[in-house]
Structures are given as structure tokens and as C-alpha cells.
Design an enzyme around this catalytic site. Structure first.
Site, short mmCIF file in Angstrom:
data_model
loop_
_atom_site.label_atom_id
_atom_site.label_comp_id
_atom_site.label_asym_id
_atom_site.label_seq_id
_atom_site.Cartn_x
_atom_site.Cartn_y
_atom_site.Cartn_z
CB CYS A 1 -0.89 -0.03 1.25
SG CYS A 1 -1.76 1.52 1.51
CB CYS B 1 -0.44 2.32 4.42
SG CYS B 1 -1.87 1.73 3.55
CG ASP B 2 3.16 0.57 4.54
OD1 ASP B 2 3.11 1.00 5.69
OD2 ASP B 2 2.52 -0.43 4.16
#
Ligand SMILES: Cc1cc2nc3c(=O)[nH]c(=O)nc-3n(C[C@H](O)[C@H](O)[C@H](O)COP(=O)(O)OP(=O)(O)OC[C@H]3O[C@@H](n4cnc5c(N)ncnc54)[C@H](O)[C@@H]3O)c2cc1C
Length: 308
Positions: free
Chosen positions: A134, A137-138
Site C-alpha cells: 500500500c 500507507c507505507d
């Protein structure tokens, strides 16, 4: 008397929609999610193809609106993992990982899907150590780094386009001879000098000690191998339905997707399935929402004792 009229498994767009429809129709509804509500929406930076938002909408924002709407109509939301569904003639029992079980009249399975793995050496060991699924997210951990994005479909290309603003260099790898993403995304990639697209190249190993340091790829046409230095790998090569606990309960196809009829009812009349988890889903938010509506209407029909 059941604990609930309906239990919805999975709080992505399909489950949130089904729960909202059923609660708005005055049924007592429990919505269970093992992680947090919103499903894959939480990972999408910008959604441009969901009707009603001409400028697009961020996934987390759309998810939070859906959660608020479900709550407004009285859906009970709980974070719990469902590990078993036991259908009986008079009710269905939904079992959770914490040992609790709830009875209900109808169940909507909307557990979505998880990212498919590449299945290459190094992948298991380096999960979370440079391999992520992701970008939203990351992706921040790869600021000014070199990143390979595996997968030339819609989600892979979207992730590559997102990462081009963060990473110093983005290499988009697709094993097929061409990208499979929709035309508008392919066009954006084509005109982006910061994105390096390599089709017909398959990742065969992810390299690194404590963290990812590179990938080895093989060119399908020539069989030639190449080592590419990268700091991170983002994998988007398809999805696998979250149906592990359902194998002995309802019929699944050879890819473990739930088989449903044209009203999204499984072979058990009290159980419907909606969204990415079902056979034939096009893996889109709009389709998941539509499925949520259809599954809720079928569940209502079952609860009312009508098969019309
Ligand atoms: C990076 C990325 C970008 C995307 N971009 C777009 C886009 O631009 N447009 C578009 O239309 N689509 C896009 N998609 C696809 C879209 O997000 C999905 O099709 C959609 O979210 C599917 O909804 P769903 O409700 O079926 O499942 P999901 O969103 O997968 O939600 C399922 C939920 O069920 C929960 N769950 C699973 N198993 C259990 C269990 N046993 N017990 C309890 N809870 C469980 C999960 O935790 C999850 O929250 C994108 C996907 C990704 C990953």
C-alpha cells in the site's frame, strides 16, 4: 429470537452498503471487521471513477463517510475477526476469533480480498522490510529512494503514479507484454518521464539482508536475467479472496471466490456474498457498492420469508 436479524462480515464498501440498507429498513444489524472499517478504500490515495465526485475523492474520506452513514442508521460496528459461519435450519451462527458467537437470520459475506503474493524467493522474509502492498500507507518510507512497483493493472499503475511524487525513481514492472490498466492510466504513465515502464519482465527474486536491496528480473522473450538495485518493492499482482474459513460452508470456485446466483445468494438461502469476494466481481468500488445493495435486498427477501 436471534442476536441480530443480519450479520455482515467485512466493513469495506460492499459490507458498509449492505449494512446501511438493512439497518435503514429497520433490521438489527451487526457489522464485523477484523481490522478497521473501510476495507481497501483506506489504501486508495485518490478515487477518480466513483460517480458523484468530479474532482475525485480520497479513499479514507469516502470510507469515513460510508462508516458515518451506516452508524447514522443504527448499524452496530465491531472489530472482530470472523472465523466460522454455521448455517442451521432456523438460524446461522457466526463465530469470532475471540470465542464469541452470534446468531442471526441472514448473513452477508463481504470480506473482500487481500493482495496476492509474487511467490518468489526473498518475498516472505522481506515482508515489511522493504516489501509493502500500500503506497498510501507505507510509501512515505521510500522518500527519495528507488522503488519497483510490480503489476501493470489499475492498482499497480495507480500506486506507481502516487509513488512518482515521493520516490527518486519508480520502475513499473509487468510480466505481460503490455500494461493491463485502463487506457487513461496507461496514457498518464506514457507521458511521465519519472516513471520507467518495463513490460515482459518478471520478478524472480527479491534480494536483501535485513532490508530489500534489489530485485532479479527475467525477460520473458529472451530469458535474460537482470539485477536491479531498489530500496523498496510494492506488489500489486492481483488479489485473493478472504474465504479460508468458508471452504466447508459454501461453494467456492477454483480461485476460492464465492459462487452466487444473479441475486448474490449462495447455495445457502440465508447467506449472500457481495464485493471482491464473489465470483465475477470486477473488483471496483462502484460494483462493491452495487453488490452491497443487491445482497441487502436478497437478505431482506429471505428474512421476510419471500423468494419473489
Ligand atoms: C491500491 C488500490 C487502489 C484502488 N483503486 C480503485 C479505484 O480507483 N477505483 C475503484 O473502483 N476501485 C479501486 N480499488 C479496488 C477497490 O478498493 C475494491 O474493489 C473494493 O474496496 C472492494 O470492496 P469490498 O467491500 O468487496 O472489499 P474490501 O474493500 O476488501 O473490504 C473487505 C473488508 O473485510 C474485512 N474482512 C476480511 N475477512 C474478514 C473476516 N474473516 N472477519 C472480519 N472481517 C473481515 C477486511 O478487513 C476488509 O476491511 C483499488 C484497490 C487498491 C488496493
Amino acid at each position: 429470537m436471534f442476536d441480530y436479524d443480519a450479520i455482515i462480515v467485512g466493513g469495506g464498501p460492499a459490507g458498509l452498503t449492505a449494512s446501511m440498507y438493512l439497518a435503514r429498513a429497520s433490521y438489527r444489524v451487526l457489522l464485523l471487521d477484523k481490522e478497521s472499517f473501510g476495507g481497501q478504500l483506506k489504501n486508495v490515495y485518490l478515487i477518480e471513477n466513483y460517480p458523484g465526485f468530479s474532482e475525485g475523492i480520497s479513499g479514507p474520506k469516502l470510507a469515513s463517510e460510508m462508516v458515518n452513514q451506516a452508524g447514522k442508521f443504527g448499524v452496530e460496528l465491531e472489530i472482530k475477526e470472523v472465523v466460522g459461519v454455521e448455517p442451521y435450519s432456523s438460524c446461522t451462527l457466526v463465530n469470532c476469533a475471540d470465542g464469541k458467537g452470534y446468531t442471526c437470520g441472514a448473513v452477508v459475506i463481504a470480506g473482500g480480498a487481500r493482495p496476492r503474493r509474487l511467490g518468489v524467493p526473498g518475498e516472505e522474509r522481506l515482508q515489511g522490510r522493504g516489501i509493502v502492498h500500500c503506497a498510501l500507507c507505507d510509501g512515505g518510507r521510500f522518500t527519495d529512494c528507488v522503488v519497483a512497483v510490480c503489476g501493470g493493472g489499475d492498482s499497480g499503475v495507480s500506486e506507481a503514479l502516487y509513488m512518482r511524487n515521493i520516490a527518486s525513481r519508480v520502475i513499473l514492472l509487468e510480466a505481460e507484454p503490455g500494461l493491463t490498466a485502463t487506457a487513461i492510466l496507461r496514457e498518464r504513465v506514457r507521458h511521465d518521464s519519472k516513471l520507467e515502464v518495463r513490460c515482459g519482465k518478471k520478478v524472480v527474486e527479491i534480494l536483501g539482508g535485513d532490508n530489500v536491496t534489489g530485485i532479479e528480473v527475467i525477460e520473458a522473450a529472451s530469458g535474460q536475467r537482470e539485477m536491479i538495485k531498489v530500496d523498496g518493492v510494492i506488489v500489486h499482482v492481483g488479489i485473493e479472496p478472504n474465504t479460508d474459513y468458508l471452504e466447508d460452508v459454501i461453494s467456492l470456485d477454483d480461485q476460492k471466490r464465492i459462487i452466487v446466483d444473479d441475486r448474490l445468494v449462495t447455495q445457502i438461502a440465508s447467506i449472500t456474498a457481495a464485493g471482491d469476494i464473489r465470483k465475477g466481481s470486477p473488483w471496483q468500488i462502484g460494483a462493491a457498492v452495487g453488490d452491497g445493495v443487491m445482497a441487502a435486498l436478497s437478505a431482506q427477501r429471505f428474512l421476510n420469508g419471500s423468494n419473489k
